[in-house]
Design a protein around this motif. Sequence first.
Motif, PDB file in Angstrom:
ATOM      1  N   GLY A 278      -9.304 -15.320  -3.768  1.00 33.18           N
ATOM      2  CA  GLY A 278      -9.130 -13.947  -3.320  1.00 33.18           C
ATOM      3  C   GLY A 278      -9.076 -13.002  -4.502  1.00 33.18           C
ATOM      4  N   ILE A 279      -8.934 -11.729  -4.193  1.00 32.06           N
ATOM      5  CA  ILE A 279      -8.856 -10.708  -5.228  1.00 32.06           C
ATOM      6  C   ILE A 279      -7.538  -9.950  -5.105  1.00 32.06           C
ATOM      7  CG2 ILE A 279     -10.054  -8.969  -3.815  1.00 32.06           C
ATOM      8  CD1 ILE A 279     -11.198  -7.856  -6.469  1.00 32.06           C
ATOM      9  N   THR A 280      -6.970  -9.602  -6.254  1.00 36.58           N
ATOM     10  CA  THR A 280      -5.814  -8.715  -6.318  1.00 36.58           C
ATOM     11  C   THR A 280      -6.230  -7.440  -7.036  1.00 36.58           C
ATOM     12  OG1 THR A 280      -4.161 -10.482  -6.314  1.00 36.58           O
ATOM     13  CG2 THR A 280      -3.505  -8.381  -7.283  1.00 36.58           C
ATOM     14  N   VAL A 281      -5.949  -6.304  -6.431  1.00 39.46           N
ATOM     15  CA  VAL A 281      -6.190  -5.009  -7.061  1.00 39.46           C
ATOM     16  C   VAL A 281      -4.837  -4.432  -7.442  1.00 39.46           C
ATOM     17  CG1 VAL A 281      -7.174  -2.706  -6.849  1.00 39.46           C
ATOM     18  CG2 VAL A 281      -8.276  -4.649  -5.706  1.00 39.46           C
ATOM     19  N   SER A 282      -4.637  -4.244  -8.740  1.00 43.72           N
ATOM     20  CA  SER A 282      -3.395  -3.692  -9.251  1.00 43.72           C
ATOM     21  C   SER A 282      -3.733  -2.419 -10.016  1.00 43.72           C
ATOM     22  CB  SER A 282      -2.692  -4.736 -10.133  1.00 43.72           C
ATOM     23  OG  SER A 282      -1.399  -4.312 -10.507  1.00 43.72           O
ATOM     24  N   GLY A 283      -2.786  -1.924 -10.793  1.00 43.51           N
ATOM     25  CA  GLY A 283      -3.107  -0.656 -11.441  1.00 43.51           C
ATOM     26  C   GLY A 283      -2.229  -0.327 -12.610  1.00 43.51           C
ATOM     27  N   GLY A 284      -2.303   0.985 -12.807  1.00 42.86           N
ATOM     28  CA  GLY A 284      -2.957   2.084 -12.088  1.00 42.86           C
ATOM     29  C   GLY A 284      -2.562   2.145 -10.593  1.00 42.86           C
ATOM     30  N   GLU A 285      -3.260   3.008  -9.895  1.00 38.24           N
ATOM     31  CA  GLU A 285      -2.998   3.207  -8.472  1.00 38.24           C
ATOM     32  C   GLU A 285      -4.301   3.049  -7.690  1.00 38.24           C
ATOM     33  OE1 GLU A 285      -1.941   3.596  -4.850  1.00 38.24           O
ATOM     34  OE2 GLU A 285      -0.398   3.480  -6.428  1.00 38.24           O
ATOM     35  N   ALA A 286      -4.356   1.978  -6.891  1.00 38.27           N
ATOM     36  CA  ALA A 286      -5.574   1.642  -6.161  1.00 38.27           C
ATOM     37  C   ALA A 286      -6.014   2.749  -5.218  1.00 38.27           C
ATOM     38  CB  ALA A 286      -5.369   0.343  -5.396  1.00 38.27           C
ATOM     39  N   THR A 287      -5.048   3.419  -4.577  1.00 32.60           N
ATOM     40  CA  THR A 287      -5.414   4.417  -3.571  1.00 32.60           C
ATOM     41  C   THR A 287      -5.833   5.754  -4.170  1.00 32.60           C
ATOM     42  OG1 THR A 287      -3.158   5.277  -3.230  1.00 32.60           O
ATOM     43  CG2 THR A 287      -3.806   3.317  -1.960  1.00 32.60           C
ATOM     44  N   ASP A 288      -5.804   5.877  -5.496  1.00 27.55           N
ATOM     45  CA  ASP A 288      -6.362   7.065  -6.142  1.00 27.55           C
ATOM     46  C   ASP A 288      -7.890   6.998  -6.197  1.00 27.55           C
ATOM     47  OD1 ASP A 288      -3.852   8.065  -6.512  1.00 27.55           O
ATOM     48  OD2 ASP A 288      -3.810   7.842  -8.694  1.00 27.55           O
TER      49      ASP A 288
END
Length: 214
Positions: free
Chosen positions: A71-81
Amino acid sequence: MTAPLQLRVHHWLPLVRNVLGPGGRAVVWVQGCSLACKGCMVPETWSKREGELYDPNELARELLMHPEVEGITVSGGEATDQPNAVVQLLKFFKEAGKNTWVYTGYTLEELVARDDLETDRLLSLTDVLVDGRYDILKAGVYRWRGSSNQRIIHLTDVITPTAEEASCSGSVEVTLDGQGRLLVVGVPPPGFLPEFKAKLEARGLRVNNRHTWK
């Protein structure tokens, strides 16, 4: 003519294991954050002018080349930006039969209240959402999250909830990339980073970090 969709990325890794989510995971740290939480581990991800631009579909193809990626993990920063570009990235992984895990500093309720089509699409493609601002006063040793106010929310049944999620056991992976950069992946407990740096320096290894580790 419409400009091609691009995702501004701070860094990415093709495979980590049991950090920032369960199993073998590709991880993308997006660049740019509208929240800038006090005590954030990665303040270098805040600027919306830094990082590198990627075609989200091409990046997804690159990450999916590793056979152990579940699977993939999206971290950040802010993903919803960057909802449009993150949607494309998640969509590619879902179509490949992989699971998705997203970190956001906003609460789920705040995201739903936006009443924004692309944010809603992002949520519809997310199996697990870890939400809430990092709160330095509530920081501790928690599995896959940095402070006790943050929630691990299963938006689908693709990833089965486990007792491990509520445990007080952090998980960190430390690697060196091809350019000699030290990468600390995961959610370390308070005080871990400066103590780790001190131990490296005691062995004659100098760490040049742009921001103070706390």
